[in-house]
Write a protein that holds these residues in place. Structure first.
Motif, PDB file in Angstrom:
ATOM      1  N   GLU A 168      -1.610  -2.984 -11.804  1.00 60.58           N
ATOM      2  CA  GLU A 168      -2.508  -1.977 -11.254  1.00 60.58           C
ATOM      3  C   GLU A 168      -2.945  -2.327  -9.838  1.00 60.58           C
ATOM      4  OE1 GLU A 168      -5.445  -0.494 -14.511  1.00 60.58           O
ATOM      5  OE2 GLU A 168      -4.928  -2.593 -14.930  1.00 60.58           O
ATOM      6  N   ARG A 169      -3.070  -1.298  -9.007  1.00 58.01           N
ATOM      7  CA  ARG A 169      -3.417  -1.552  -7.615  1.00 58.01           C
ATOM      8  C   ARG A 169      -4.813  -2.129  -7.440  1.00 58.01           C
ATOM      9  NH1 ARG A 169      -3.080   4.503  -4.976  1.00 58.01           N
ATOM     10  NH2 ARG A 169      -5.103   5.241  -5.635  1.00 58.01           N
ATOM     11  N   LEU A 228       4.715  -0.887  -8.130  1.00 52.01           N
ATOM     12  CA  LEU A 228       3.768  -1.971  -8.358  1.00 52.01           C
ATOM     13  C   LEU A 228       4.051  -2.644  -9.690  1.00 52.01           C
ATOM     14  CD1 LEU A 228       0.384  -0.378  -7.222  1.00 52.01           C
ATOM     15  CD2 LEU A 228       1.948  -1.807  -5.896  1.00 52.01           C
ATOM     16  N   ALA A 272       2.215   1.694  -3.407  1.00 56.25           N
ATOM     17  CA  ALA A 272       1.141   2.136  -4.298  1.00 56.25           C
ATOM     18  C   ALA A 272       0.887   3.639  -4.161  1.00 56.25           C
ATOM     19  CB  ALA A 272      -0.144   1.358  -4.006  1.00 56.25           C
ATOM     20  N   ASP A 305      -1.286   5.402 -10.566  1.00 54.48           N
ATOM     21  CA  ASP A 305      -0.751   4.268  -9.821  1.00 54.48           C
ATOM     22  C   ASP A 305      -0.056   3.242 -10.683  1.00 54.48           C
ATOM     23  OD1 ASP A 305      -3.017   3.292 -11.056  1.00 54.48           O
ATOM     24  OD2 ASP A 305      -3.531   1.968  -9.406  1.00 54.48           O
ATOM     25  N   VAL A 308      -5.701  -3.455  -3.129  1.00 53.64           N
ATOM     26  CA  VAL A 308      -4.769  -2.398  -2.728  1.00 53.64           C
ATOM     27  C   VAL A 308      -5.411  -1.040  -3.006  1.00 53.64           C
ATOM     28  CG1 VAL A 308      -2.519  -1.356  -3.238  1.00 53.64           C
ATOM     29  CG2 VAL A 308      -2.724  -3.829  -2.946  1.00 53.64           C
ATOM     30  N   GLU A 309      -6.191  -0.954  -4.062  1.00 54.84           N
ATOM     31  CA  GLU A 309      -6.925   0.288  -4.366  1.00 54.84           C
ATOM     32  C   GLU A 309      -7.823   0.668  -3.191  1.00 54.84           C
ATOM     33  OE1 GLU A 309      -8.308   3.637  -6.290  1.00 54.84           O
ATOM     34  OE2 GLU A 309      -6.733   2.324  -7.030  1.00 54.84           O
ATOM     35  N   VAL A 330       0.845  -1.200   0.000  1.00 55.74           N
ATOM     36  CA  VAL A 330       0.000   0.000   0.000  1.00 55.74           C
ATOM     37  C   VAL A 330       0.880   1.248   0.000  1.00 55.74           C
ATOM     38  CG1 VAL A 330      -1.720   1.329   1.302  1.00 55.74           C
ATOM     39  CG2 VAL A 330      -1.979  -1.151   1.041  1.00 55.74           C
ATOM     40  N   CYS A 362      -5.635   1.916  -0.361  1.00 62.94           N
ATOM     41  CA  CYS A 362      -5.075   3.234  -0.682  1.00 62.94           C
ATOM     42  C   CYS A 362      -6.127   4.321  -0.462  1.00 62.94           C
ATOM     43  CB  CYS A 362      -4.581   3.272  -2.125  1.00 62.94           C
ATOM     44  SG  CYS A 362      -3.058   2.371  -2.400  1.00 62.94           S
TER      45      CYS A 362
END
Length: 150
Positions: A71-72, A68, A19, A147, A126-127, A16, A130
């Motif tokens: 993509e998160r 990363l 990211a 990101d 992770v998005e 995280v 975040c």
């Protein structure tokens, strides 16, 4: 009560953090360790395992670090935990008891609970983490806008 190992918690926090901070330059392990009050050597083994799992990408050079690998929104907490658990050695742990109770009752119940726990972590990206960090101004400052790049 937190059911994750410290290693797994650290792995999620590291991903995280990367990211959020990996733009415009990769995040140096030294800075990442400093933000989490850890010795860099301790964190490096976790980061390398995340690279091997395809979650992070290591960038070499004087301005290198970690970013990363995808993509998160495509990385889940469950995926990170599995990568962290893959390196957790069990050599120092006592042996599992060999008994019908463990084999037929306790073991299957714990396995089922663990699978349900990981399935729930698979629903957290992770998005999502975040966004929560940015909403709570965990690192103070404006949220990152980009990101991932191809």
């Amino acid at each position: 009560m937190i059911l994750l190992s410290r290693r797994s918690l650290l792995a999620i926090a590291a991903v995280v953090d990367v990211a959020i901070h990996a733009r415009p330059m990769p995040v140096a392990a030294k800075l990442l360790a400093a933000r989490h009050n850890l010795p860099p050597r301790h964190l490096e083994t976790v980061l390398q395992q995340l690279v091997r799992a395809g979650i992070l990408k290591g960038v070499r050079g004087p301005r290198g670090g970690y970013e990363l690998a995808k993509e998160r929104r495509r990385i889940t907490a469950g995926e990170i935990v599995r990568a962290a658990m893959a390196t957790a050695g069990e050599e120092s742990l006592p042996p599992v008891p060999e008994s019908p109770l463990v084999d037929k009752v306790v073991g299957p119940a714990v396995k089922e609970a663990g699978e349900a726990f990981l399935a729930r972590l698979d629903a957290v990206t992770v998005e999502d983490l975040c966004r929560r960090a940015e909403d709570r101004s965990v690192f103070g400052g404006p949220p990152a806008s980009v990101d991932f790049t191809i």
